[in-house]
Design a protein around this motif. Structure first.
Motif, short mmCIF file in Angstrom:
data_model
loop_
_atom_site.label_atom_id
_atom_site.label_comp_id
_atom_site.label_asym_id
_atom_site.label_seq_id
_atom_site.Cartn_x
_atom_site.Cartn_y
_atom_site.Cartn_z
N LYS A 123 -18.62 10.23 -2.15
CA LYS A 123 -18.56 9.35 -0.83
C LYS A 123 -20.03 9.08 -0.25
CE LYS A 123 -14.88 10.47 1.69
NZ LYS A 123 -14.04 11.22 2.63
N ALA A 124 -20.67 10.08 -0.27
CA ALA A 124 -22.07 9.83 0.62
C ALA A 124 -22.89 8.90 -0.44
CB ALA A 124 -22.91 11.16 0.87
N SER A 125 -22.80 8.66 -1.52
CA SER A 125 -23.50 8.06 -2.53
C SER A 125 -23.12 6.59 -3.00
CB SER A 125 -23.93 8.79 -3.81
OG SER A 125 -22.40 9.21 -4.68
N GLY A 126 -21.96 6.30 -2.17
CA GLY A 126 -21.54 4.84 -2.34
C GLY A 126 -20.05 4.45 -2.73
N ARG A 127 -19.44 6.03 -3.00
CA ARG A 127 -17.79 5.61 -3.28
C ARG A 127 -17.73 5.22 -4.58
NH1 ARG A 127 -15.16 6.89 1.85
NH2 ARG A 127 -16.60 6.72 3.58
N ASN A 128 -16.62 4.96 -5.01
CA ASN A 128 -15.87 4.61 -6.12
C ASN A 128 -16.85 5.02 -7.50
OD1 ASN A 128 -14.55 2.90 -7.77
ND2 ASN A 128 -15.88 1.13 -7.67
N ARG A 129 -16.64 6.37 -7.58
CA ARG A 129 -17.47 7.13 -8.38
C ARG A 129 -16.86 8.48 -8.75
NH1 ARG A 129 -23.15 6.22 -7.26
NH2 ARG A 129 -22.22 4.26 -6.23
N VAL A 130 -17.15 9.22 -9.91
CA VAL A 130 -16.62 10.54 -10.08
C VAL A 130 -17.99 11.42 -9.97
CG1 VAL A 130 -15.85 12.23 -11.90
CG2 VAL A 130 -14.99 9.84 -11.76
N ASN A 131 -18.01 12.36 -9.29
CA ASN A 131 -19.26 13.17 -9.18
C ASN A 131 -18.69 14.80 -9.40
OD1 ASN A 131 -21.99 13.60 -8.01
ND2 ASN A 131 -21.16 15.12 -6.74
N VAL A 132 -19.49 15.36 -10.07
CA VAL A 132 -19.24 16.73 -10.52
C VAL A 132 -20.14 17.71 -9.70
CG1 VAL A 132 -18.69 16.28 -12.91
CG2 VAL A 132 -20.82 16.92 -12.35
N SER A 133 -19.50 19.10 -9.36
CA SER A 133 -20.22 19.81 -8.88
C SER A 133 -21.50 20.51 -9.61
CB SER A 133 -19.50 21.25 -8.64
OG SER A 133 -20.00 22.23 -7.93
N ASP A 134 -22.59 20.66 -8.67
CA ASP A 134 -23.58 21.07 -9.00
C ASP A 134 -24.04 22.65 -9.01
OD1 ASP A 134 -24.01 21.36 -6.31
OD2 ASP A 134 -25.70 20.12 -5.96
N PHE A 135 -22.79 23.36 -8.70
CA PHE A 135 -22.84 24.83 -8.38
C PHE A 135 -22.25 25.62 -9.38
CE2 PHE A 135 -20.91 28.73 -7.07
CZ PHE A 135 -21.95 29.33 -6.09
N PRO A 136 -22.76 26.59 -10.24
CA PRO A 136 -24.22 27.10 -9.68
C PRO A 136 -25.45 26.27 -10.33
CG PRO A 136 -23.10 28.53 -11.58
CD PRO A 136 -22.36 27.19 -11.25
#
Length: 352
Positions: free
Chosen positions: A334-347
């Motif tokens: 949402k912070a990078s512009g919405r309308n996208r899929v983002n995966v966790s960077d953990f770990p």
């Protein structure tokens, strides 16, 4: 009132067939005990009425009454009164009297519990008193072979009829219980799992991944600018968008994937046995498909999804940590512009 009337009609229908069977074969037991006695002709006419006509009269009385349940309760008391009358009229011939009175008691306990049982005992006492006033208080301890054979159908067929009714009722109650259980776990608008049920399943899947060292990915899905859709076009349109997303989830997910409405415009999915990269492809297809949704009444309406993904990691101490990883991924989408899929960077870092 309509609900109570419906229940009363159902109650009367359940009693109807067992009453036909019980009174019909019960009259055979009574006739065998009355046969050696010098009884007036009207007694035999009354026995025919009670054995073969009363069940139908009672059904009509209850189904046509304003309150069928109360009417059927009265009919059961009449049954008990008749039973007491016949027990006394046959001079309390042991086998016949015990058979009649015990079957009446079983009826009352099955239909109304302790209260109806006690009221039934009182009704039986009234029937006994009426017979004693007409014929005198007499007791006959003799039991003939004819009476034994005449009581056998009552002792075998009638309990089977009652057992069948109880079994059918138990099946219906079980079906209702399952339906209520499903309703308690389901979101009423979308038909998906509700927040609490999905969280419970998340904990189960987390422990399963821990024990079996298996793959699984969770996805948190947010409808972009959903509040603006509600404010601009109204909640009916907003609800249609929510239902459309739930429909797309059912179409695009596997049978064993678990989708739920996490709250408001946020949805959640558990994808068992699916690595993060595969889950990202599934969610990307979901995002593209949902972006093509058009409302016929509002053709200018555009919708989009922001999705955060997190796969199971052995270092997670609990399910909440896993969920937080997906939540952070959603926030980043949402912070990078919405309308996208983002995966966790953990770990470690992943790329969508």
């Amino acid at each position: 009132m309509e609900n109570r009337q419906g229940k009363g009609l159902s109650f009367a229908k359940r009693i109807y067939k067992p009453r036909i069977i019980g009174l019909g074969i019960g009259s055979i037991s009574v006739a065998a005990a009355l046969y050696p006695l010098a009884m007036p002709g009207w007694i035999w006419a009354f026995l025919l009425f009670n054995g073969f006509a009363w069940a139908h009269v009672a059904y009509q009385l209850s189904t046509r009454a304003q309150f069928p349940y109360q009417a059927e309760q009265r009919n059961l008391l009449y049954d008990s009164c008749f039973g007491g009358f016949w027990a006394a009229a046959t001079q309390f011939t042991p086998l016949t009297a015990v058979t009649i009175l015990s079957m009446m008691a079983m009826n009352n306990v099955a239909a109304g519990g302790k209260r109806l049982f006690l009221r039934g005992l009182l009704a039986q006492a009234v029937g006994v008193a009426a017979a004693w006033l007409l014929f005198g208080a007499r007791f006959n301890a003799d039991v003939s072979l004819l009476q034994v054979y005449a009581c056998l159908p009552m002792l075998t067929l009638y309990p089977m009829a009652i057992g069948t009714v109880c079994y059918q009722l138990a099946i219906k109650l079980s079906e209702h219980k399952r339906a209520l259980s499903a309703l308690s776990r389901t979101d009423s608008l979308t038909g998906l799992l509700n927040h609490g049920s999905w969280k419970d399943l998340l904990h189960i899947k987390f422990h399963k991944c821990q024990q079996q060292q298996s793959h699984a990915t969770i996805a948190l899905i947010d409808i972009d600018h959903f509040k603006q859709i509600n404010d601009t076009h109204g909640h009916i349109v907003g609800d249609a968008v929510l239902r459309q997303l739930s429909l797309e989830l059912r179409r695009n997910l596997r049978e064993n994937d678990l989708a739920g409405r996490y709250g408001g415009d946020e949805f959640c999915v558990i994808l068992p046995q699916m690595p993060l990269e595969d889950a990202a492809q599934v969610m990307e297809r979901m995002r593209e498909t949902f972006g093509n949704y058009r409302n016929p009444q509002i053709p200018e309406l555009r919708v989009s999804l922001s999705i955060g993904l997190a796969d199971f990691q052995p270092c997670f101490s609990d399910a909440a940590m896993w969920l937080n990883a997906a939540d952070r991924a959603l926030y980043a989408a949402k912070a990078s512009g919405r309308n996208r899929v983002n995966v966790s960077d953990f770990p470690v870092a992943h790329s969508a």
